[in-house]
Motif scaffolding. Sequence first.
Motif, PDB file in Angstrom:
ATOM      1  N   UNK B  47     -39.124  46.909 -22.529  1.00 30.14           N
ATOM      2  CA  UNK B  47     -39.873  47.890 -23.315  1.00 30.14           C
ATOM      3  C   UNK B  47     -39.726  47.592 -24.817  1.00 30.14           C
ATOM      4  N   UNK B  48     -38.472  47.432 -25.258  1.00 30.21           N
ATOM      5  CA  UNK B  48     -38.230  47.101 -26.656  1.00 30.21           C
ATOM      6  C   UNK B  48     -36.819  46.562 -26.801  1.00 30.21           C
ATOM      7  N   UNK B  49     -36.574  45.945 -27.958  1.00 28.66           N
ATOM      8  CA  UNK B  49     -35.248  45.404 -28.197  1.00 28.66           C
ATOM      9  C   UNK B  49     -34.911  45.425 -29.676  1.00 28.66           C
ATOM     10  N   UNK B  50     -33.620  45.296 -29.957  1.00 25.47           N
ATOM     11  CA  UNK B  50     -33.136  45.167 -31.333  1.00 25.47           C
ATOM     12  C   UNK B  50     -31.947  44.219 -31.308  1.00 25.47           C
ATOM     13  N   UNK B  51     -31.914  43.299 -32.239  1.00 23.79           N
ATOM     14  CA  UNK B  51     -30.905  42.242 -32.165  1.00 23.79           C
ATOM     15  C   UNK B  51     -29.770  42.397 -33.159  1.00 23.79           C
ATOM     16  N   UNK B  52     -29.919  43.317 -34.130  1.00 24.55           N
ATOM     17  CA  UNK B  52     -28.819  43.508 -35.074  1.00 24.55           C
ATOM     18  C   UNK B  52     -28.850  44.927 -35.611  1.00 24.55           C
ATOM     19  N   UNK B  53     -27.760  45.298 -36.230  1.00 27.80           N
ATOM     20  CA  UNK B  53     -27.595  46.655 -36.744  1.00 27.80           C
ATOM     21  C   UNK B  53     -28.738  47.050 -37.670  1.00 27.80           C
ATOM     22  N   UNK B  54     -29.195  48.283 -37.501  1.00 31.44           N
ATOM     23  CA  UNK B  54     -30.266  48.918 -38.277  1.00 31.44           C
ATOM     24  C   UNK B  54     -31.662  48.430 -37.902  1.00 31.44           C
ATOM     25  N   UNK B  55     -31.751  47.468 -37.002  1.00 27.12           N
ATOM     26  CA  UNK B  55     -33.063  47.062 -36.489  1.00 27.12           C
ATOM     27  C   UNK B  55     -33.676  48.213 -35.715  1.00 27.12           C
ATOM     28  N   UNK B  56     -34.989  48.338 -35.802  1.00 27.94           N
ATOM     29  CA  UNK B  56     -35.705  49.315 -34.976  1.00 27.94           C
ATOM     30  C   UNK B  56     -36.639  48.550 -34.057  1.00 27.94           C
ATOM     31  N   UNK B  57     -36.479  48.779 -32.763  1.00 27.99           N
ATOM     32  CA  UNK B  57     -37.413  48.219 -31.795  1.00 27.99           C
ATOM     33  C   UNK B  57     -38.476  49.259 -31.495  1.00 27.99           C
ATOM     34  N   UNK B  58     -39.717  48.803 -31.282  1.00 29.06           N
ATOM     35  CA  UNK B  58     -40.780  49.752 -30.979  1.00 29.06           C
ATOM     36  C   UNK B  58     -41.834  49.097 -30.089  1.00 29.06           C
ATOM     37  N   UNK B  59     -42.431  49.916 -29.223  1.00 25.31           N
ATOM     38  CA  UNK B  59     -43.471  49.419 -28.322  1.00 25.31           C
ATOM     39  C   UNK B  59     -44.084  50.608 -27.611  1.00 25.31           C
ATOM     40  N   UNK B  60     -45.374  50.647 -27.497  1.00 31.09           N
ATOM     41  CA  UNK B  60     -46.098  51.681 -26.739  1.00 31.09           C
ATOM     42  C   UNK B  60     -45.743  53.096 -27.208  1.00 31.09           C
ATOM     43  N   UNK B  61     -45.408  53.263 -28.469  1.00 34.09           N
ATOM     44  CA  UNK B  61     -45.068  54.577 -28.993  1.00 34.09           C
ATOM     45  C   UNK B  61     -43.601  54.925 -28.857  1.00 34.09           C
ATOM     46  N   UNK B  62     -42.833  54.090 -28.149  1.00 36.55           N
ATOM     47  CA  UNK B  62     -41.392  54.284 -28.022  1.00 36.55           C
ATOM     48  C   UNK B  62     -40.677  53.574 -29.181  1.00 36.55           C
ATOM     49  N   UNK B  63     -39.561  54.167 -29.592  1.00 39.22           N
ATOM     50  CA  UNK B  63     -38.743  53.572 -30.654  1.00 39.22           C
ATOM     51  C   UNK B  63     -37.269  53.739 -30.322  1.00 39.22           C
ATOM     52  N   UNK B  64     -36.473  52.801 -30.817  1.00 38.42           N
ATOM     53  CA  UNK B  64     -35.013  52.940 -30.740  1.00 38.42           C
ATOM     54  C   UNK B  64     -34.417  52.165 -31.897  1.00 38.42           C
ATOM     55  N   UNK B  65     -33.399  52.742 -32.538  1.00 34.53           N
ATOM     56  CA  UNK B  65     -32.750  52.113 -33.689  1.00 34.53           C
ATOM     57  C   UNK B  65     -31.319  51.754 -33.332  1.00 34.53           C
ATOM     58  N   UNK B  66     -30.935  50.550 -33.642  1.00 38.66           N
ATOM     59  CA  UNK B  66     -29.599  50.001 -33.376  1.00 38.66           C
ATOM     60  C   UNK B  66     -28.653  50.572 -34.432  1.00 38.66           C
ATOM     61  N   UNK B  67     -27.805  51.516 -34.012  1.00 34.70           N
ATOM     62  CA  UNK B  67     -26.875  52.178 -34.923  1.00 34.70           C
ATOM     63  C   UNK B  67     -25.459  51.695 -34.634  1.00 34.70           C
ATOM     64  N   UNK B  68     -24.969  50.827 -35.485  1.00 36.89           N
ATOM     65  CA  UNK B  68     -23.641  50.270 -35.256  1.00 36.89           C
ATOM     66  C   UNK B  68     -22.554  51.309 -35.515  1.00 36.89           C
ATOM     67  N   UNK B  69     -22.792  52.192 -36.500  1.00 36.50           N
ATOM     68  CA  UNK B  69     -21.755  53.157 -36.874  1.00 36.50           C
ATOM     69  C   UNK B  69     -21.504  54.181 -35.771  1.00 36.50           C
ATOM     70  N   UNK B  70     -22.535  54.461 -34.994  1.00 37.85           N
ATOM     71  CA  UNK B  70     -22.371  55.414 -33.883  1.00 37.85           C
ATOM     72  C   UNK B  70     -22.457  54.714 -32.527  1.00 37.85           C
TER      73      UNK B  70
END
Lengths: 115, 111
Positions: B47-70
């Motif tokens: 669906x989506x991916x992120x390869x490093x901290x603070x990257x945001x992956x997005x696809x088909x209206x979905x989003x996810x942000x890579x949060x290293x601190x949490x």
Amino acid sequence: EAGVAQSPRYKIIEKRQSVAFWCNPISGHATLYWYQQILGQGPKLLIQFQNNGVVDDSQLPKDRFSAERLKGVDSTLKIQPAKLEDSAVYLCASSPSGGSQETQYFGPGTRLLVL
Amino acid sequence: GDSVTQMEGPVTLSEEAFLTINCTYTATGYPSLFWYVQYPGEGLQLLLKATKADDKGSNKGFEATYRKETTSFHLEKGSVQVSDSAVYFCALLTGANNLFFGTGTRLTVIP
């Protein structure tokens, strides 16, 4: 681009019988993976091939499971003899070259029911 | 060791509702993070991916942000559709190409 192909899609066998699954990865992909997905759980890696060599088979129950990828393309996974707890979906995945953290692309899976 | 903890399901939402599926991870090193989706009767699809901290992956209206601190990678969508009904898997990919999955969250969207 054709995706990962698997066959059969469904298989029902009795315990102690043997079964084999086939996978054809995306063309040109060097790395191939077999996963087991038990109902209600996420997939778990069984074995990873890089070309025709095994990279990781630490989670493969080697007393009953075997896998090969003789020419570095297609792969077969065999269970002999099957147990009830082997009922699961067996997923094949591939990635391009085996470089670090490459995205894996999954086939439709083979659903196995052991009675 | 490396692992993924995913929000338990099932989740049932009405069409056009806001979706959040929580995912946290434990990892050594710097993993890549993924969301895969499994529609009924089909295999896993990226669906989506992120390869490093603070990257945001997005696809088909979905989003996810890579949060290293949490150590999180929560999946969000502002307005779900019936066609989004599926099982969603959060996954972590290590440098050794070991892919660890969460247990999956079943989403049902009702009209």
